[in-house]
Design an enzyme around this catalytic site. Structure first.
Site, PDB file in Angstrom:
ATOM      1  N   CYS A  96       2.856   4.025   1.589  1.00  0.00           N
ATOM      2  CA  CYS A  96       2.693   5.482   1.623  1.00  0.00           C
ATOM      3  C   CYS A  96       3.720   6.096   2.573  1.00  0.00           C
ATOM      4  O   CYS A  96       4.910   6.074   2.285  1.00  0.00           O
ATOM      5  CB  CYS A  96       1.249   5.831   1.993  1.00  0.00           C
ATOM      6  SG  CYS A  96       0.827   7.551   1.637  1.00  0.00           S
ATOM      7  N   HIS A 224      -2.357   2.337  -1.554  1.00  0.00           N
ATOM      8  CA  HIS A 224      -2.758   1.684  -0.295  1.00  0.00           C
ATOM      9  C   HIS A 224      -3.497   0.368  -0.550  1.00  0.00           C
ATOM     10  O   HIS A 224      -4.725   0.383  -0.717  1.00  0.00           O
ATOM     11  CB  HIS A 224      -3.693   2.612   0.478  1.00  0.00           C
ATOM     12  CG  HIS A 224      -3.024   3.784   1.092  1.00  0.00           C
ATOM     13  ND1 HIS A 224      -2.520   3.771   2.372  1.00  0.00           N
ATOM     14  CD2 HIS A 224      -2.766   5.025   0.607  1.00  0.00           C
ATOM     15  CE1 HIS A 224      -1.982   4.941   2.659  1.00  0.00           C
ATOM     16  NE2 HIS A 224      -2.114   5.727   1.591  1.00  0.00           N
ATOM     17  N   GLU A 226      -4.193  -1.861   1.613  1.00  0.00           N
ATOM     18  CA  GLU A 226      -5.081  -2.136   2.760  1.00  0.00           C
ATOM     19  C   GLU A 226      -6.394  -1.387   2.640  1.00  0.00           C
ATOM     20  O   GLU A 226      -7.364  -1.727   3.315  1.00  0.00           O
ATOM     21  CB  GLU A 226      -4.362  -1.807   4.080  1.00  0.00           C
ATOM     22  CG  GLU A 226      -4.353  -0.345   4.502  1.00  0.00           C
ATOM     23  CD  GLU A 226      -3.460   0.559   3.656  1.00  0.00           C
ATOM     24  OE1 GLU A 226      -2.753   0.051   2.759  1.00  0.00           O
ATOM     25  OE2 GLU A 226      -3.476   1.788   3.880  1.00  0.00           O
TER      26      GLU A 226
END
Lengths: 274, 1000
Positions: A96, A224, A226
């Protein structure tokens, strides 16, 4: 020394550092959250790490283009360290805001081994707003990207106002030819989004969600991974659980594809450096 | 030298900002712009050399792939050009980051007389555009005179070399800082000065203040410090501390409550003590998870073995009403400082919003400061930027519409943090200031912004409300400070911490110095945005992003080292003492010297008359509505109503999963577009515990009785938690009251006594609900003047009051998130159950509102029965019995069955005659749209039916239908055995997205 050491940048408005650190930990690495100023003032040495993560967030408020000031600051102060890190064959991931920073430093796309030239950009979403949604991604099997080895599809959330990938047609062709296009937005069946909102959430050219450099060791993506660190992060998890239970299975926590992505990087370091 | 860099996207690229302008101009004002482009401008007031300017232009401010830029005006064609810039003194966040980037790149700091100012110009093309149309766009869409200025250029006005000719928006206060002595020769004089200086002193406080300063002993002590009468700094301190915002005079006031029906009279000595403090303390004794309540910036509850969570909720109504974006971003960023300043400081892990605004399509004669549509856009964007840039997920949010909110819109913001139970062996929820501790101010600098914000929010909005209190929050600066302070906390450097919000240093130091019993503050040490502020202004300024911290002198070096590393400004501005005095100096001269216990010197409580007129006395009756014939159209009309329909476009603008702990998202279902009952988040990523969070707003019931508004609100918040997997064992509450003026005045507030009675009743209900469900109030706030005086068609001003509103937030700790549930039916063949009894309770319902009716049968909560039923549902969810679970809310069973159908994208076949009902005679419309409290809809896989039935034995659990894969329709059979509703998902979806579906 068998620890894979991952450095996650913090400070100046970055904000995904804790979950990115957790993802690396779950992937078997030892994460270090390091303030950008610690690299700038030399109290932490980039060369001591194997993986560098540019995480999500709003560095410098994204006031002058997402990731722009972060890129200028890092190039200005530790530009050489970054190039040495790349030369050493270590891994860089930008997620990002981190992806935005990587394209603004020139570390991506790294065409012709030039890791300082800005030749692609990530700009304002066509929809005109910040948007949080999960996306379907197809992974390019031809890509040298070490993080996506063995993956064909993935689902992660996007959360950005500036995620539209653009480049001149000739640059796009080179990226495709080199297998540098790693992730593309798709629909639920895995067919290309074809620019159609909301499957392609931002209007990225050729549905590009993530690219790597020609060696596959520098990887940037808007979604994302994560944020998919636990089965319950997935928007459909309660439905999946119900269907599994209906078929007589037990619903358990298992390694997510988000963690797998980090683990691919960690495994690569193990193979290459230990 | 003044230079200007102009930056624009390359012509071939889509300009989203300009496109949005074109679209809004057409849809809001019917103004047709053929095309538009945006140009960003940086006005640089500095003596940078040309080569440096070129370097920063190229290296920082121009993306070679996407942008073009120039040090002279860009040649982009237009018929009209609108330039928009900030007024001097308004926080320019991009200007500040530009300066930081330039300083870093060039390796030289900017001097005090240098600065960077950002602005924009829009190049509009359109042959038919007129100057007055362009003026409309500048005024009604692009700028707000409170914070911005604009210029309009036609093609012929434009000079290609000077361009917009922007002057730096520098603040120049040609003023030597000073302080004044205030004349207190009589109460009248002080009252007059209070008016003149906007001190908003309560007339009843004035004699007490005079008495203090006229006391010979006080006078003698003050004389020794060189002070005679009170100084402006001192009176400002008293004014801030005594404001309703800081001191909660209403909730601590005395109410004489009369019920006109029964003639019964009661005296309420303090609503706060009786209905909030006392029950909460009683529950704290019972519930060992309650850690810290009622004194700190936020309440603290236990989360897991090692961590506590922190919660508080705020409103930011008055500023948002005038400058929606600035007010809202300041609100969210401001409430985020509360958990940072709770205990020794917590890490933020989630936030939420509640917006209450007028009709977005209002086209009547009243002129609110901002049209509801514009206001809503502004508050959405303000909370979005503030929340997203703070790196905190916004996991829940609601938006309500009611004409009363045009008088004053409401912006609720809630913040939750998490902190380790112990910091260096000390309990993290305890803190104190001690003599010798240094007073440090960290974060932003002090300017004129925000002065008298507290006193302004303690008054109704009028044309005289000072505009200067509107600010623009800076999440970037605050995020740096957040990260910095957590590191200081973990190293054990922080002894006390609190935020600078309402009242600025006056409140933060004034209150924290009570603990050590004194302080000395050197106002000349406080870093300023620009010189020229008077002492009192420095003392009460509400400039944002600042914390006040106490540290031991031995820790100063380490603290400052970390501060520098995190690029946060921190300054020692004084010391805590035990002298019993609040002592303020400027350049060695005392400008305030008052006793710390001055505020305990017998200031009188406020007094209110409260007169309760029961609904029957007010002539409220049920409307007479015969049974509708076209339920399909009725259902779609209900789903399309503003307070029911999809607001996905709002929720999607909020990052609701940063920090990686999202378990139940704000939008759920196959298409991920149905608002969920509650959110669940894992604040500690290494564990399987979750924090469930819900909020409820049901202000409409106040039209009948605020008592039932309150009980229904709490009940629904609790039910929402149970639906996702929360437990009655642990429910924390936060009450946010927003009330119209309750002070009776024959002319200006003739119904003040009734509104006061409504407040008393709501407080009684709050206690009843909290005691019944055992909810300690972890935090709460009140905002008491939600009225506006709006200009009408003939220049008259009409008072418009918001509904008596309470937002109730509730938390629960989920032991194992793998047992959480969502509201979407998941499998064909599952049985549909309704739990809880439906009664004829359509009073103030969405259904009656559809016909412009109010009625009188407001839903009433049966706590005893509900508790038993909720326990059973809680257990069922925990045992993974239901495949979906949903709390029935606004719009009743009809609306909520439709939402579940939409969420599951499966058919549902329902038989209304089987719905557990209070009476057999209830008609189909009552069964479908009654808003009785205490109800759930669940779907149960057939193989789990026996266990579920056993759990629900003796309770109002009834199987009312089935989930089917044979079609994707909602089919409802009415009491007469006819199918009265038969709508496909596509029909329902169309209705649900009719109003806002185009918005992204």
């Amino acid at each position: 020394m068998t620890q894979v050491k991952a450095l996650i940048l913090t400070g100046f408005g970055l904000n995904c550092d804790h979950e990115t650190a957790l993802a690396f930990e779950l992937a078997g690495a030892r994460p270090y959250r390091v303030h950008i100023n610690s690299l700038v003032d030399g109290s932490v040495n980039l060369a001591d790490f194997h993986i560098l993560a540019f995480g999500g967030g709003f560095s410098w408020g994204d006031d002058h283009g997402a990731g722009v000031i972060q890129a200028v600051k890092l190039k200005n102060h530790i530009g050489k360290d970054l190039l040495d890190f790349v030369d050493a064959g270590k891994l860089i991931i930008g997620i990002c805001n981190g992806f935005q920073a990587l394209v603004n430093t020139g570390l991506l796309p790294g065409l012709d081994k030039d890791y300082t030239r800005r030749s692609v950009a990530i700009t304002y979403n066509d929809c005109g707003n910040f948007r949080d949604q999960w996306v379907h991604l197809t992974a390019n099997p031809e890509s040298p990207c070490v993080f996506t080895r063995g993956m064909d599809m993935a689902e992660f959330p996007v959360r950005h106002g500036e995620g539209k990938f653009i480049a001149e047609p000739d640059v796009l062709s080179v990226l495709q030819a080199n297998g540098q296009v790693v992730f593309q937005y798709a629909d639920a069946t895995g067919s290309p989004a074809g620019g159609v909102f909301p499957f392609n959430p931002n209007g990225s050219l050729q549905d590009i969600a993530g690219i790597c450099d020609p060696t596959g060791k520098i990887f940037g993506l808007m979604p994302h991974p994560e944020a998919y660190n636990h089965v319950t992060n997935h928007p459909d998890w309660t439905r999946r659980k119900q269907h599994l239970q209906g078929e007589g299975h037990v619903f358990e926590t298992e390694k997510t594809i988000g963690i797998q992505l980090f683990q691919n990087g960690v495994d690569h370091i193990r193979e290459r450096f230990f | 030298m003044i230079a200007c860099i102009e930056i624009a996207l390359k012509q071939s690229l889509r300009d989203a900002d300009a496109s949005s302008l074109v679209k809004k101009a057409a849809s809001y004002f019917k103004i047709q712009i053929e095309s538009a482009r945006t140009i960003h401008m940086l006005t640089i007031d500095s003596d940078l050399k040309t080569q440096d300017l070129e370097r920063i232009r190229q290296e920082i401010f121009t993306n070679p792939v996407t942008q073009v830029s120039s040090l002279s005006p860009l040649e982009i064609d237009f018929h009209w050009c609108i330039w928009i810039g900030l007024r001097p003194g308004v926080k320019d966040n991009p200007g500040a980051t530009a300066m930081e980037a330039i300083e870093d790149l060039l390796g030289r700091p900017f001097g005090p007389d240098e600065g960077i100012y950002t602005s924009k110009r829009y190049c509009l093309s359109g042959q038919s555009l007129t100057r007055s149309q362009v003026e409309t766009l500048a005024q009604e869409l692009l700028s707000n005179p409170i914070i911005q200025q604009y210029k309009i250029f036609s093609r012929t006005d434009w000079h290609p070399e000077t361009g917009a000719n922007v002057k730096p928006a520098r603040v120049i206060l040609d003023h030597t800082p000073c302080f004044d002595f205030i004349d207190i020769d009589s109460d009248q004089t002080l009252a007059r000065i209070s008016d003149q200086r906007n001190l908003a002193l309560n007339p009843r406080d004035i004699p007490v203040i005079r008495q203090y300063f006229l006391d010979p002993e006080v006078a003698a002590q003050r004389q020794s410090m060189g002070l005679s009468g009170p100084t402006d700094v001192e009176l400002e301190y008293i004014s801030q501390a005594r404001s309703d915002h800081c001191n909660h005079n209403t909730f601590r006031g005395i109410f004489k409550y009369t019920d006109v029906m029964t003639g019964e009279e009661t005296i309420e000595h303090s609503l706060f003590k009786t209905y909030i403090q006392q029950p909460t303390l009683a529950l704290k004794e019972k519930k060992d998870w309650v850690v810290s309540v009622l004194w700190d910036n936020a309440g603290v509850g236990a989360f897991d073995e090692h961590n506590n969570y922190v919660i508080t909720g705020e409103t930011h109504n008055s500023p948002s009403n005038m400058e929606a974006y600035g007010g809202a971003i300041t609100g969210i960023v401001g409430v985020y400082r509360d958990p940072m300043g709770t205990g020794l400081g917590s890490k933020l892990f989630m936030g939420s919003f509640g917006f209450c605004v007028g009709d977005v399509n209002y086209d009547g004669p009243l002129k609110p400061p901002l049209h509801p549509r514009r206001l809503l856009n502004g508050v959405i964007e303000g909370v979005r930027d503030g929340g997203n840039k703070s790196g905190v997920p916004t996991t829940f949010g609601q938006t309500l519409f009611d004409p009363g909110y045009m008088g004053k819109s409401l912006v609720f913001v809630t913040a939750l943090g998490i902190m380790p139970k112990q910091v260096k062996g000390r309990p993290s929820h305890e803190k104190k200031t001690s003599p010798g501790d240094l007073i440090i101010m960290s974060g932003g600098r002090v300017g004129k912004d925000g002065i008298h914000g507290v006193t302004a929010s303690s008054e109704s909005y009028s044309e005289n409300t000072p505009a200067g209190h509107v600010q623009i929050g800076d999440p970037y600066t605050q995020k740096k400070m957040h990260d910095f302070l957590l590191e200081c906390r973990d190293e054990g450097l922080i002894r006390f911490i609190t935020d600078n919000g309402g009242g600025g240093l006056s409140s933060s130091i004034g209150e924290s110095a009570m603990i050590s019993n004194g302080c000395v503050v050197h106002l000349d040490k406080v870093p300023l945005k620009y010189p020229g502020l008077d002492m009192w202004e420095i003392w009460v300024s509400e400039s944002q992003e600042r914390m006040t911290i106490a540290i031991a002198p031995k820790d100063l070096d380490r603290f400052m080292t970390l501060s520098r590393q995190h690029a946060v400004e921190s300054t020692v501005i004084g010391e805590y003492t035990d002298t019993g005095k609040l002592h303020i100096t400027f350049q060695g001269k005392t400008c305030a010297y008052v006793d710390m216990d001055l505020l305990d010197k017998g200031f009188p409580a406020w007094e209110f008359d409260a007169v309760w007129l029961p609904p029957a006395v007010r002539g409220l009756t049920e409307p007479v509505i015969r049974k509708p014939e076209d339920f399909n159209r009725l259902m779609t009309a209900m789903l399309a109503r503003p307070n029911i329909c999809s607001k996905e476009w709002i929720l999607r603008q909020y990052d609701h999963e940063v920090q990686g702990g999202s378990v139940i998202k704000p939008l759920v279902g196959v298409n991920r577009n149905i608002p969920s009952d509650a959110s669940v988040t894992r604040p500690v990523l290494t564990g399987n515990k979750g924090l469930a969070f819900s909020q409820t707003l049901l202000p409409w019931y106040s039209k009948i009785d605020a008592y039932h508004m309150m009980t229904c609100t709490v009940d629904e918040a609790v039910r929402r938690l149970i639906a996702v997997g929360g437990t009655l064992d642990h429910i924390g509450g936060v009450d946010n009251f927003c009330w119209p003026d309750i002070g009776y005045d024959e002319k200006t507030n003739p119904d003040g006594r009734f509104k006061a009675a409504q407040l008393v009743r709501a407080c009684r209900a709050l206690k009843d609900a909290c005691m019944a469900y055992e909810i300690p109030l972890l935090s709460g706030k009140d905002s008491m003047y939600v009225d506006g005086h709006l200009e009408g068609a003939f220049g008259e001003r009409i008072k418009v009051s918001a509904l008596e509103t309470v937002q109730f937030s509730a938390t629960s700790v989920v032991e194992d998130i793998l047992h959480c549930q969502t509201l979407d039916p998941k499998s064909a063949g599952d049985l549909v159950y309704v739990a809880g009894i439906t009664a004829d309770e359509l009073g103030a319902s969405e259904y009656y509102d559809l016909f412009g009716k109010t009625g009188v049968n407001v839903p009433q909560v049966n706590f005893g029965a509900n508790k038993v039923l909720y326990r059973a549902v809680e257990k069922a969810v925990n045992l993974d019995i239901p495949a979906s679970c949903h709390a029935v809310g606004r719009g009743g069973l009809g609306v909520h069955l439709a939402l579940m159908t939409l969420a599951g994208r499966l058919g549902m076949e329902i038989d209304l005659s089987r719905v557990p009902a209070a009476a057999e005679t209830l008609s189909d419309d009552v069964l479908l749209f009654s808003e009785s409290a205490g109800r759930f809809i669940l779907t149960i896989p057939p193989d789990r039916k026996p266990v579920f039935d056993k759990l629900g034995k003796g309770l109002a659990f009834r199987c009312v239908g089935v989930v089917t894969g044979a079609h994707d329709r909602l089919k409802i059979t009415g009491g007469g055995s006819d199918v009265i509703v038969d709508l496909s998902c596509a029909d329902l979806d169309k209705a649900f997205n009719k109003l806002f579906g185009e918005m992204i």
